[in-house]
Design an enzyme around this catalytic site. Structure first.
Site, PDB file in Angstrom:
ATOM      1  N   ASP A  50       0.833  -1.204   0.000  1.00  0.00           N
ATOM      2  CA  ASP A  50       0.000   0.000   0.000  1.00  0.00           C
ATOM      3  C   ASP A  50       0.871   1.259   0.000  1.00  0.00           C
ATOM      4  O   ASP A  50       0.362   2.373  -0.070  1.00  0.00           O
ATOM      5  CB  ASP A  50      -1.009   0.001   1.159  1.00  0.00           C
ATOM      6  CG  ASP A  50      -0.341  -0.043   2.522  1.00  0.00           C
ATOM      7  OD1 ASP A  50       0.902  -0.135   2.581  1.00  0.00           O
ATOM      8  OD2 ASP A  50      -1.062   0.007   3.534  1.00  0.00           O
ATOM      9  N   SER A  51       2.200   1.066   0.003  1.00  0.00           N
ATOM     10  CA  SER A  51       3.115   2.194  -0.231  1.00  0.00           C
ATOM     11  C   SER A  51       2.803   2.849  -1.566  1.00  0.00           C
ATOM     12  O   SER A  51       3.208   3.988  -1.811  1.00  0.00           O
ATOM     13  CB  SER A  51       4.571   1.717  -0.203  1.00  0.00           C
ATOM     14  OG  SER A  51       4.741   0.597  -1.055  1.00  0.00           O
ATOM     15  N   ASP A  89      -1.112  -6.179  -0.101  1.00  0.00           N
ATOM     16  CA  ASP A  89      -1.468  -5.527   1.165  1.00  0.00           C
ATOM     17  C   ASP A  89      -2.968  -5.343   1.294  1.00  0.00           C
ATOM     18  O   ASP A  89      -3.625  -4.866   0.350  1.00  0.00           O
ATOM     19  CB  ASP A  89      -0.838  -4.120   1.205  1.00  0.00           C
ATOM     20  CG  ASP A  89       0.386  -4.063   2.098  1.00  0.00           C
ATOM     21  OD1 ASP A  89       0.513  -4.897   3.015  1.00  0.00           O
ATOM     22  OD2 ASP A  89       1.218  -3.166   1.863  1.00  0.00           O
ATOM     23  N   LYS A 119      -1.080  -9.337   3.013  1.00  0.00           N
ATOM     24  CA  LYS A 119      -0.312  -8.825   4.149  1.00  0.00           C
ATOM     25  C   LYS A 119      -1.211  -7.885   4.938  1.00  0.00           C
ATOM     26  O   LYS A 119      -2.020  -7.145   4.354  1.00  0.00           O
ATOM     27  CB  LYS A 119       0.945  -8.083   3.688  1.00  0.00           C
ATOM     28  CG  LYS A 119       1.739  -7.468   4.858  1.00  0.00           C
ATOM     29  CD  LYS A 119       3.135  -7.069   4.451  1.00  0.00           C
ATOM     30  CE  LYS A 119       3.260  -5.710   3.812  1.00  0.00           C
ATOM     31  NZ  LYS A 119       2.761  -4.556   4.608  1.00  0.00           N
ATOM     32  N   GLU A 121      -1.110  -5.325   8.721  1.00  0.00           N
ATOM     33  CA  GLU A 121      -0.269  -4.749   9.771  1.00  0.00           C
ATOM     34  C   GLU A 121      -0.870  -5.013  11.145  1.00  0.00           C
ATOM     35  O   GLU A 121      -2.091  -4.904  11.328  1.00  0.00           O
ATOM     36  CB  GLU A 121      -0.128  -3.234   9.558  1.00  0.00           C
ATOM     37  CG  GLU A 121       0.592  -2.878   8.276  1.00  0.00           C
ATOM     38  CD  GLU A 121       0.800  -1.375   8.119  1.00  0.00           C
ATOM     39  OE1 GLU A 121       0.547  -0.609   9.073  1.00  0.00           O
ATOM     40  OE2 GLU A 121       1.238  -0.972   7.020  1.00  0.00           O
ATOM     41  N   GLU A 188       9.465  -4.013  10.294  1.00  0.00           N
ATOM     42  CA  GLU A 188       9.827  -2.694   9.753  1.00  0.00           C
ATOM     43  C   GLU A 188      10.337  -1.764  10.846  1.00  0.00           C
ATOM     44  O   GLU A 188       9.745  -1.675  11.943  1.00  0.00           O
ATOM     45  CB  GLU A 188       8.610  -2.056   9.062  1.00  0.00           C
ATOM     46  CG  GLU A 188       8.944  -0.649   8.527  1.00  0.00           C
ATOM     47  CD  GLU A 188       7.999  -0.113   7.485  1.00  0.00           C
ATOM     48  OE1 GLU A 188       7.017  -0.802   7.140  1.00  0.00           O
ATOM     49  OE2 GLU A 188       8.263   1.020   7.009  1.00  0.00           O
TER      50      GLU A 188
HETATM   51  O1  KIV Z   1       3.542  -1.037   1.580  1.00  0.00           O
HETATM   52  C1  KIV Z   1       4.693  -1.485   1.458  1.00  0.00           C
HETATM   53  O2  KIV Z   1       5.356  -1.319   0.441  1.00  0.00           O
HETATM   54  C2  KIV Z   1       5.231  -2.244   2.584  1.00  0.00           C
HETATM   55  C3  KIV Z   1       6.692  -2.532   2.549  1.00  0.00           C
HETATM   56  C4  KIV Z   1       7.421  -1.294   2.794  1.00  0.00           C
HETATM   57  C5  KIV Z   1       7.054  -3.621   3.482  1.00  0.00           C
HETATM   58  O3  KIV Z   1       4.527  -2.578   3.489  1.00  0.00           O
END
Ligand code: KIV
Length: 277
Positions: A50-51, A89, A119, A121, A188
């Site tokens: 989600d970056s 994510d 993924k 968090e 992280e």
């Molecule tokens: O969103 C993302 O790219 C991430 C990585 C930085 C691990 O969670």
């Protein structure tokens, strides 16, 4: 066809889980088909992170991105990745309310993209959710330590585990997600000795980002590594290229060529066929 490391079949989440304490896992983010195609032969895991909210969409944090956007980018990456394990994510707001909400969102991601896992968090607070997803055969990559979805502005990107309470909290989170059945975890933004203790304690691979070489693998945001995303470069990023500069050089050369009528040249023009003249 074998890739650069001699692998010729799809890398599964079980392969990733089996790499605990073995050859370091190589992981990168990808958001588009062409980038996935380029990275696929070189990595074990591609994360549709989600970056992308910040890197692609220019948002200040990751919280603005929607499930639909993640699904679109996830499907694009799946079209380009033939060999790497692909994880997507779950974005902010799509899973925290309850394990059932998370299951609904994760099922959509899996069904609409064909990805290999999701993924999310969180640690102790997400253990029941991870357990439910795993019970429904949805592989989960956990994410502990610095949690970008909890950060409201740039100043919130703080290294975790510098004090006793923070250390214990992140360690408990790591243990909780491992016990809940995650196949691996991203760690992280933690101090090195904490990342080491987590990696030595939990039975699943740790994938570090700003968490030292003590982890079982590493992940970076590809646009950071390539020097495309220039808003800020975190200390833990190593730049392997300066593509941002290359893009500007190319745009400058194109602009000069257009303004001076050097582009398009004769080789870029379509001629009438002789029979039609
Ligand atoms: O969103 C993302 O790219 C991430 C990585 C930085 C691990 O969670």
């Amino acid at each position: 066809m074998p890739d650069k490391s001699g692998e010729s079949r799809r890398i599964t989440v079980s392969d990733i889980a089996a790499r605990k304490g073995a050859k370091p896992l190589v992981c990168l983010t990808a958001y588009t088909t062409p980038m996935a195609q380029r990275l696929d032969p070189h990595v074990d895991l591609l994360l549709v992170g989600d970056s992308l909210a910040m890197v692609i969409y220019g948002m200040k944090t990751t919280v603005g991105v929607t499930l639909a956007t993640m699904i679109n980018h996830g499907a694009a990456v799946m079209r380009g990745a033939k060999r790497a394990c692909v994880v997507i994510d779950l974005p902010y707001g799509s899973y925290e309310a309850s394990p059932a909400t998370a299951l609904f969102s994760a099922t959509r991601v899996m069904r609409e993209t064909g990805a290999h896992g999701v993924k999310l968090e969180g640690g102790v607070d997400m253990a029941a959710t991870i357990r439910l997803l795993v019970e429904h055969d949805i592989p989960v990559l956990a994410h502990v330590g610095l949690l970008p979805q909890k950060v409201r502005d740039k100043s919130g990107f703080r290294i975790q585990g510098r004090d006793d309470a923070g250390w214990k909290r992140v360690l408990a989170d790591a243990q909780a997600v491992a016990d809940a059945g995650a196949f691996a975890m991203v760690v992280e933004g933690t101090v090195e000795p904490l990342a080491r203790e987590i990696s030595e304690t939990v039975a699943i691979p740790t994938i570090g980002i700003g968490a030292s070489p003590a982890c079982d693998g590493q992940i970076l945001v590809t646009d950071d590594l390539l020097g495309v995303f220039a808003d800020f470069t975190p200390t833990f990023v190593k730049r392997y290229a300066e593509l941002g500069d290359e893009i500007e050089k190319a745009a400058t050369a194109y602009a000069e060529d257009v303004r001076s009528r050097r582009f398009p040249g004769p080789e870029h023009c379509f001629k009438l066929e002789k029979s039609k003249t």
